[in-house]
Design a protein around this motif. Structure first.
Motif, PDB file in Angstrom:
ATOM      1  N   LEU A 115       5.169  -6.826   2.825  1.00 54.82           N
ATOM      2  CA  LEU A 115       4.940  -6.665   4.250  1.00 54.82           C
ATOM      3  C   LEU A 115       4.757  -8.021   4.917  1.00 54.82           C
ATOM      4  O   LEU A 115       3.928  -8.832   4.491  1.00 54.82           O
ATOM      5  N   VAL A 116       5.556  -8.287   5.958  1.00 54.43           N
ATOM      6  CA  VAL A 116       5.378  -9.484   6.771  1.00 54.43           C
ATOM      7  C   VAL A 116       4.415  -9.182   7.915  1.00 54.43           C
ATOM      8  O   VAL A 116       3.412  -9.860   8.107  1.00 54.43           O
ATOM      9  N   ASP A 175       4.719  -1.229  -1.042  1.00 56.97           N
ATOM     10  CA  ASP A 175       3.532  -1.959  -1.485  1.00 56.97           C
ATOM     11  C   ASP A 175       2.560  -2.267  -0.349  1.00 56.97           C
ATOM     12  O   ASP A 175       1.665  -3.094  -0.506  1.00 56.97           O
ATOM     13  N   SER A 176       2.714  -1.593   0.784  1.00 54.83           N
ATOM     14  CA  SER A 176       1.801  -1.796   1.898  1.00 54.83           C
ATOM     15  C   SER A 176       0.374  -1.405   1.497  1.00 54.83           C
ATOM     16  O   SER A 176       0.163  -0.444   0.754  1.00 54.83           O
ATOM     17  N   GLU A 202      -1.744  -0.093   3.462  1.00 58.07           N
ATOM     18  CA  GLU A 202      -2.205   1.013   4.293  1.00 58.07           C
ATOM     19  C   GLU A 202      -2.609   2.205   3.420  1.00 58.07           C
ATOM     20  O   GLU A 202      -1.851   2.624   2.536  1.00 58.07           O
ATOM     21  N   PRO A 203      -3.775   2.797   3.649  1.00 59.45           N
ATOM     22  CA  PRO A 203      -4.216   3.934   2.827  1.00 59.45           C
ATOM     23  C   PRO A 203      -3.230   5.091   2.817  1.00 59.45           C
ATOM     24  O   PRO A 203      -3.008   5.715   1.773  1.00 59.45           O
ATOM     25  N   GLY A 204      -2.641   5.409   3.969  1.00 57.44           N
ATOM     26  CA  GLY A 204      -1.698   6.517   4.024  1.00 57.44           C
ATOM     27  C   GLY A 204      -0.471   6.294   3.160  1.00 57.44           C
ATOM     28  O   GLY A 204       0.031   7.214   2.509  1.00 57.44           O
ATOM     29  N   VAL A 205       0.024   5.055   3.148  1.00 54.19           N
ATOM     30  CA  VAL A 205       1.192   4.723   2.325  1.00 54.19           C
ATOM     31  C   VAL A 205       0.830   4.751   0.846  1.00 54.19           C
ATOM     32  O   VAL A 205       1.570   5.288   0.019  1.00 54.19           O
ATOM     33  N   ARG A 206      -0.304   4.175   0.501  1.00 55.66           N
ATOM     34  CA  ARG A 206      -0.723   4.166  -0.905  1.00 55.66           C
ATOM     35  C   ARG A 206      -0.896   5.587  -1.424  1.00 55.66           C
ATOM     36  O   ARG A 206      -0.510   5.901  -2.552  1.00 55.66           O
ATOM     37  N   ASP A 207      -1.460   6.445  -0.599  1.00 58.13           N
ATOM     38  CA  ASP A 207      -1.633   7.839  -0.998  1.00 58.13           C
ATOM     39  C   ASP A 207      -0.284   8.534  -1.157  1.00 58.13           C
ATOM     40  O   ASP A 207      -0.053   9.273  -2.132  1.00 58.13           O
TER      41      ASP A 207
END
Length: 396
Positions: A381-382, A289-290, A292-297
């Motif tokens: 994410l912490v 659930d970060s 970050e665009p790369g993770v979401r993609d």
């Protein structure tokens, strides 16, 4: 990661190789081969596809399948499109050796990805080394896995344990109770944890290494209460870890205690459901659930291929990375063979959904890490921990 079975006492690399060669001959004599090799390079995948660790195997397969699909959509590698041959190691060393040899018998197999648990890895690595076949291991583990053809794409203790202990000591207190399975990975992680805890001015007030299959943790929970522990360190993966957390939450043992859970991921949390394991800390190579665009993609690509409800943990990412590193090595060499993978991986840096990943001369990876905490049945994410270099114990 944990192991379900130890190598028998007195077994050596030569002993495992003898088993491997015998297993290979047996497979041939029974006609269990897959027929003629197909054109193009092949990746062998040796994973727990059944049994208590099947959830880890399923996560690994998501990453491997997506990487192969994307590579082939982009034109494949020298020699043609990539295919994958899966074998179920059942988290058992003898089975893993036999299945690894079966993969090695096919001339188009350029590397084997897996396994998940430590005992199969330790059994398979020297056998594949003798057969000149690289092994790409993509699970968090205790470190010290060193070999000419063994490459580790998961994390080692300084990248996860070393980040968790100081945070939990600050968040929960300085009296630690260590709980793990009675096998190599938890034992090794706790050996690393004790001096780190002491260096913070904290202390270990209890430690339990448990046999597999416990379904009633009431005795253990009573010990935790009596110890006065303010922080827990868990190295109990799979169903046993989930059962412990569920019972600890019900008994109120998690209340007012900080918990570090080695190997925690979204797939395990999904077994509990929202609200059943809140506030558990972990250090992972990706948080689903970060923002970050790369993770979401990346999560979106996995779910478009495997289904919108699929959980995408860091195990998906590390196995995806292992395939992409292998492909980068083949493309760099301009040829598709086993030696190209072995020669091309050390010193390689390649792009990943969480940023650059570098394969060191010690065959371990520098990668982005994240401190996370369970919330609502997922990981939140912490804070990012940055790119962390491994202390693998293998030199450089």
């Amino acid at each position: 990661m944990d192991e379900r079975a130890r190598a028998p006492a007195g077994w050596t690399r030569r002993g495992w190789l003898a088993v491997a060669l015998a297993a290979g001959g047996l497979l041939e004599s029974r006609g269990l081969g897959w027929g003629a090799d197909a054109a193009g390079p092949t990746l062998g995948a040796l994973l727990p596809l059944s049994g208590e660790l099947a959830a880890y195997g399923a996560q690994a397969r998501l990453g491997i399948d997506l990487a192969v699909a994307e590579v082939n959509a982009a034109g494949g590698v020298p020699g043609g499109p990539v295919r994958v041959l899966y074998e179920d190691d059942r988290s058992d060393p003898r089975t893993a050796v036999a299945r690894a040899v079966r993969l090695a018998q096919h001339g188009t197999v350029v590397a084997v990805i897996g396994p998940v648990s430590s005992a199969p890895r330790d059994a398979v690595a020297p056998v594949l080394d003798r057969l000149s076949l690289p092994l790409l291991y993509a699970t968090n583990y205790e470190g010290g896995g060193c070999g000419a053809r063994l490459f580790c794409f998961g994390t080692v203790p300084n990248q996860d344990l070393g980040q968790l202990i100081p945070h939990v000591a600050a968040a929960g207190g300085r009296r630690f109770f260590l709980i793990g399975a009675d096998y190599t990975w938890p034992e090794a992680m706790f050996r690393r944890a004790r001096p780190l805890i002491a260096s913070l001015g904290a202390e270990v007030v209890g430690e339990e290494l448990l046999p597999w299959g416990i379904r009633d943790f009431s005795r253990l929970l009573a010990l935790v209460r009596a110890s006065g522990a303010t922080s827990l360190l868990l190295a109990l993966p799979g169903r046993d870890g989930i059962t412990l957390i569920d019972q600890a939450a019900t008994a109120g043992v998690l209340k007012d205690r900080a918990v570090a859970f080695l190997g925690l991921n979204e797939a395990l949390l999904g077994s509990l459901g929202a609200g059943r394991a809140e506030g558990l800390f972990c250090a992972v190579p990706m948080v689903m659930d970060s923002p970050e665009p790369g993770v979401r993609d990346f999560v979106g690509r996995v779910q478009r291929q495997a289904g919108a409800a699929v959980v995408v943990s860091g195990y998906v990412l590390t196995h995806y990375n292992a395939v992409m590193a292998c492909v980068s090595a083949l493309r760099k060499a301009g040829t598709a063979d086993r030696d190209a993978v072995t020669a091309g991986l050390p010193g390689l840096t390649f792009d990943s959904p969480t940023g650059p990943v570098s394969v060191g001369r010690d065959h371990h990876v520098t990668l982005a890490m994240y401190l996370a905490r369970s919330a609502g049945g997922r990981l939140a994410l912490v804070r990012p921990l940055g790119r962390l270099a491994p202390e693998s114990g293998c030199g450089s």
